[in-house]
Design an enzyme around this catalytic site. Sequence first.
Site, short mmCIF file in Angstrom:
data_model
loop_
_atom_site.label_atom_id
_atom_site.label_comp_id
_atom_site.label_asym_id
_atom_site.label_seq_id
_atom_site.Cartn_x
_atom_site.Cartn_y
_atom_site.Cartn_z
N LYS A 79 7.38 -69.22 -13.33
CA LYS A 79 7.44 -70.37 -12.42
C LYS A 79 7.56 -71.65 -13.25
O LYS A 79 6.91 -71.77 -14.31
CB LYS A 79 6.17 -70.39 -11.56
CG LYS A 79 6.15 -71.43 -10.46
CD LYS A 79 4.88 -71.27 -9.62
CE LYS A 79 4.80 -72.25 -8.47
NZ LYS A 79 3.57 -72.05 -7.66
N SER A 154 4.34 -71.69 -2.75
CA SER A 154 5.29 -72.44 -3.55
C SER A 154 5.98 -71.62 -4.64
O SER A 154 6.99 -72.07 -5.17
CB SER A 154 4.58 -73.63 -4.21
OG SER A 154 3.61 -73.17 -5.14
N SER A 178 -0.06 -69.71 -2.83
CA SER A 178 1.31 -69.86 -3.34
C SER A 178 1.87 -68.64 -4.06
O SER A 178 3.05 -68.64 -4.42
CB SER A 178 1.40 -71.07 -4.26
OG SER A 178 1.51 -72.25 -3.50
#
Lengths: 487, 99
Positions: A79, A154, A178
């Site tokens: 990420k 996210s 997330s």
Amino acid sequence: MTSPADLTIHEAAMLLDEGALTSVALTEAVLERILTMDSAVHAYLTLTPETALEQAAQADVVRASGESLPLLGIPLALKDNLSTRGIPTSCGSRILEGYVPPFDATVVRRLKSAGAVLLGKTNLDEFAMGSSTENSAFFPTRNPWCLERVPGGSSGGSAAAVAAGEALAALGSDTGGSVRQPAAFCGLVGLRPTYGRCSRYGLVAFASSLDQVGLLARDVSDAALLLSVIAGYDARDSTSLPQASFDGAAIPRRNDLRGLRVGVLADYEGVGVQPAVKQAVLAAVATLADLGAELLDVQLPHSEFAFAVYYLIAPAEASANLARFDGLRYGYCAEAGTLEELYRRTRGEGFGTEVKRRLMLGTYALRAGYYEAYYIKAQQARTLIRQDFEAAFAQVDIIVGPTSPVTAFRLGERVADPLQMYLADIFTLPQALAGLPALSLPCGFDEQGLPIGLQLTAPALEEACLSQVAYAYEQATSWHTRRPNLI
Amino acid sequence: MRITREEVLQIAALARLALTDAEIALFQEQLTAILDYAASLQRLETKAIPPTTTVLPLHTALREDIPGQTLPQAEALGNAPHTQAGYFLVPQILLKEQL
């Protein structure tokens, strides 16, 4: 089997060890998948194919020498809020566009030491603030199961990459859900470890008392393996636990759950749970009972306040953490005559709407005269939420329920109403506030063929119990073997 | 409770955020809605409840005071938009008459 890109980590490792596959061939297959799929999925913000192929070639040399490492030659994604030395790290924000960290996050360093091949950085909601990856300043990511739908967020880029075969597994971060919610939306296993289990050093801070590095994988064994690599005490993170290390290989695998007490969340009526989600979770609970688990109803009476608590505490912490983006030391800098104007314009132009909304909310909650009524009150309610779990875990070993009240929604469907978007996190917020480990794994599909996630929650540092239960469920079902039909 | 436009401007000033007129109007509506929802917390009796600042047992993390490696100056300044003579460069803060 069409491509090595669709293998689990343990399947690939077996072929690599047998000499039936090389890391270079595996990495090339994944890069090929990225080339054909990512123009539709948009999982990646930055790709590093040259260094990935170098790392793969190196891994093949190391393996040929007889050395063994837990992730040797396995292509993974990160990420884009995890700092990577020499590789841009944007957090999905214009304010960090062009920023190249001079250091690696501890979890990145651990992956490298374990021999992993790193493919690139995945898309996210700006600064991990969001539940759909639509808040990325660059572009939205699409769900590989249905390109008109969001992958969740996210960590949506990481989830979409793993679901589409654009990485064998990926790291994400979980502040309020997330990792778990995108895992549910994309048919993956998503793990949020105990707070303090994985170092936050080099994870760009959003809400420090809640942020935890998490992971997305194709099955429970891969998740346990990855956690073994990234978990561990780190002196560079003052909230790192001395007993943080984890050894997935040492956990006995069970095919039955006799003696296990499972708490079933009884009180989620009225939250707007999609009927297919409710049915799938009930069926999963029945499967756990078939495996020998004893079922008990549990209540978490203060969970209904988790949403209000989270949306005061997380923005308050964010408003302090994101004060560092001042236009002076890194990232975007607006032209201005005075320092005050430079700050205001850099931040006004550099941050997107969702980030600004949360900074405003957090600043409001921390303001003199409002601090007691909002921030302290939220922290007291957080104590009540933790006490609910303590009471429940006096009766049961594990708690089971849905990960998300809904399956993947359409792009644009919830953007206009932030309150509705925030409410989608209702089942993943309490664990984050209590610092507990929780895992989402596939437990079915709705009538549109979209994946449904089952969430398991354990007491602090009981990830071994989580993986045992999840593994037993996985062995009894086949949901985790399904892959999306890629064009 | 309705957030006023003036409050939005005050908070934006505290948060060092330049907002457009459209953003000011949008945040006035949305902050009002979110804070109305958050007001549900006032129903909770919390007089005797200690606040949770961290889920960890409270302790101070200490380590040995041993000099380690630091970033070379060029790397530390490498991402800065404006530098001069080994420093971060900012707009002038004090006027001549203030010195």
